[in-house]
Design a protein around this motif. Structure first.
Motif, PDB file in Angstrom:
ATOM      1  N   TYR A  32       0.845  -1.194   0.000  1.00 49.96           N
ATOM      2  CA  TYR A  32       0.000   0.000   0.000  1.00 49.96           C
ATOM      3  C   TYR A  32       0.877   1.240   0.000  1.00 49.96           C
ATOM      4  CZ  TYR A  32      -3.257   3.558   1.571  1.00 49.96           C
ATOM      5  OH  TYR A  32      -4.008   4.689   1.670  1.00 49.96           O
ATOM      6  N   CYS A  33       0.538   2.206  -0.866  1.00 47.58           N
ATOM      7  CA  CYS A  33       1.257   3.476  -0.911  1.00 47.58           C
ATOM      8  C   CYS A  33       0.349   4.538  -1.532  1.00 47.58           C
ATOM      9  CB  CYS A  33       2.543   3.339  -1.718  1.00 47.58           C
ATOM     10  SG  CYS A  33       3.533   4.838  -1.754  1.00 47.58           S
ATOM     11  N   GLN A  34       0.176   5.636  -0.842  1.00 47.22           N
ATOM     12  CA  GLN A  34      -0.562   6.802  -1.331  1.00 47.22           C
ATOM     13  C   GLN A  34      -1.950   6.463  -1.879  1.00 47.22           C
ATOM     14  OE1 GLN A  34       2.259   8.612  -4.041  1.00 47.22           O
ATOM     15  NE2 GLN A  34       2.755  10.103  -2.446  1.00 47.22           N
ATOM     16  N   ILE A  39      -1.711  -6.411  -4.828  1.00 49.72           N
ATOM     17  CA  ILE A  39      -1.460  -7.732  -4.257  1.00 49.72           C
ATOM     18  C   ILE A  39      -0.615  -8.539  -5.227  1.00 49.72           C
ATOM     19  CG2 ILE A  39      -3.585  -8.697  -5.220  1.00 49.72           C
ATOM     20  CD1 ILE A  39      -3.786 -10.480  -2.752  1.00 49.72           C
ATOM     21  N   THR A  40       0.227  -9.403  -4.678  1.00 47.84           N
ATOM     22  CA  THR A  40       0.985 -10.337  -5.499  1.00 47.84           C
ATOM     23  C   THR A  40       1.235 -11.602  -4.682  1.00 47.84           C
ATOM     24  OG1 THR A  40       2.921 -10.654  -6.906  1.00 47.84           O
ATOM     25  CG2 THR A  40       3.270  -9.457  -4.863  1.00 47.84           C
ATOM     26  N   LYS A  49      11.484  -8.223  -3.060  1.00 48.78           N
ATOM     27  CA  LYS A  49      11.939  -7.003  -2.396  1.00 48.78           C
ATOM     28  C   LYS A  49      11.027  -5.840  -2.766  1.00 48.78           C
ATOM     29  CE  LYS A  49      16.772  -8.377  -2.552  1.00 48.78           C
ATOM     30  NZ  LYS A  49      18.115  -8.020  -3.034  1.00 48.78           N
ATOM     31  N   VAL A  50      10.639  -5.080  -1.753  1.00 49.72           N
ATOM     32  CA  VAL A  50       9.866  -3.867  -1.972  1.00 49.72           C
ATOM     33  C   VAL A  50      10.863  -2.712  -1.871  1.00 49.72           C
ATOM     34  CG1 VAL A  50       7.984  -2.419  -1.159  1.00 49.72           C
ATOM     35  CG2 VAL A  50       7.802  -4.910  -0.987  1.00 49.72           C
ATOM     36  N   VAL A  51      11.061  -1.996  -2.968  1.00 45.91           N
ATOM     37  CA  VAL A  51      12.029  -0.906  -3.028  1.00 45.91           C
ATOM     38  C   VAL A  51      11.293   0.415  -2.844  1.00 45.91           C
ATOM     39  CG1 VAL A  51      13.790   0.207  -4.455  1.00 45.91           C
ATOM     40  CG2 VAL A  51      13.449  -2.268  -4.607  1.00 45.91           C
ATOM     41  N   LYS A  58       8.664   2.413  -4.850  1.00 49.37           N
ATOM     42  CA  LYS A  58       9.183   2.652  -6.205  1.00 49.37           C
ATOM     43  C   LYS A  58       8.941   1.440  -7.104  1.00 49.37           C
ATOM     44  CE  LYS A  58      11.750   5.080  -9.069  1.00 49.37           C
ATOM     45  NZ  LYS A  58      11.361   6.341  -9.598  1.00 49.37           N
ATOM     46  N   ARG A  59       9.245   0.229  -6.589  1.00 50.28           N
ATOM     47  CA  ARG A  59       9.053  -0.992  -7.380  1.00 50.28           C
ATOM     48  C   ARG A  59       9.079  -2.206  -6.475  1.00 50.28           C
ATOM     49  NH1 ARG A  59      14.195   0.716  -8.848  1.00 50.28           N
ATOM     50  NH2 ARG A  59      13.336   1.600 -10.746  1.00 50.28           N
ATOM     51  N   VAL A  60       8.631  -3.328  -7.021  1.00 50.93           N
ATOM     52  CA  VAL A  60       8.698  -4.621  -6.343  1.00 50.93           C
ATOM     53  C   VAL A  60       9.522  -5.532  -7.236  1.00 50.93           C
ATOM     54  CG1 VAL A  60       7.391  -6.577  -5.432  1.00 50.93           C
ATOM     55  CG2 VAL A  60       6.451  -4.268  -5.244  1.00 50.93           C
ATOM     56  N   LYS A  61      10.615  -6.079  -6.682  1.00 53.40           N
ATOM     57  CA  LYS A  61      11.526  -6.927  -7.454  1.00 53.40           C
ATOM     58  C   LYS A  61      11.366  -8.384  -7.041  1.00 53.40           C
ATOM     59  CE  LYS A  61      15.335  -3.687  -8.057  1.00 53.40           C
ATOM     60  NZ  LYS A  61      16.790  -3.530  -7.827  1.00 53.40           N
ATOM     61  N   PHE A  62      11.415  -9.261  -8.022  1.00 53.15           N
ATOM     62  CA  PHE A  62      11.329 -10.694  -7.783  1.00 53.15           C
ATOM     63  C   PHE A  62      12.633 -11.351  -8.210  1.00 53.15           C
ATOM     64  CE2 PHE A  62       7.045  -9.171  -8.455  1.00 53.15           C
ATOM     65  CZ  PHE A  62       6.351  -9.765  -7.420  1.00 53.15           C
ATOM     66  N   ASP A  63      13.225 -12.159  -7.332  1.00 54.50           N
ATOM     67  CA  ASP A  63      14.425 -12.931  -7.641  1.00 54.50           C
ATOM     68  C   ASP A  63      14.087 -14.380  -7.324  1.00 54.50           C
ATOM     69  OD1 ASP A  63      16.968 -13.818  -8.205  1.00 54.50           O
ATOM     70  OD2 ASP A  63      17.825 -13.126  -6.315  1.00 54.50           O
ATOM     71  N   GLU A  64      13.850 -15.163  -8.368  1.00 49.84           N
ATOM     72  CA  GLU A  64      13.401 -16.540  -8.185  1.00 49.84           C
ATOM     73  C   GLU A  64      14.507 -17.537  -8.497  1.00 49.84           C
ATOM     74  OE1 GLU A  64       9.415 -17.606  -9.513  1.00 49.84           O
ATOM     75  OE2 GLU A  64       9.261 -15.535 -10.209  1.00 49.84           O
TER      76      GLU A  64
END
Length: 68
Positions: A32-34, A39-40, A49-51, A58-64
């Motif tokens: 949640y922001c502003q 959902i993911t 990672k939530v950046v 700013k972004r959500v990064k996925f490293d699988e």
């Protein structure tokens, strides 16, 4: 895209999340922001990672990965 919008009721300060448990992906996050929520579902093996930048998402990064 992995992030899906979630309706937000600003007046009541509540977020209602409808999930489809038939997908078999039970771990999930809501970001949640502003006044906007998304959902993911989390990967089976990996990192999510939530950046943030200046107090905003700013972004959500996925490293699988996968076990060998």
């Amino acid at each position: 895209m992995r992030l899906k919008p979630v309706p937000v009721e600003i007046e009541k300060g509540k977020i209602n999340v409808d999930i489809d448990l038939e997908e078999g992906k039970t771990p999930f996050i809501v970001v949640y922001c502003q006044g906007e929520a998304k959902i993911t579902f989390l990967p089976e093996h990996g990192e999510t990672k939530v950046v943030t930048h200046q107090g905003k998402v700013k972004r959500v990064k996925f490293d699988e990965g996968e076990d060998f």
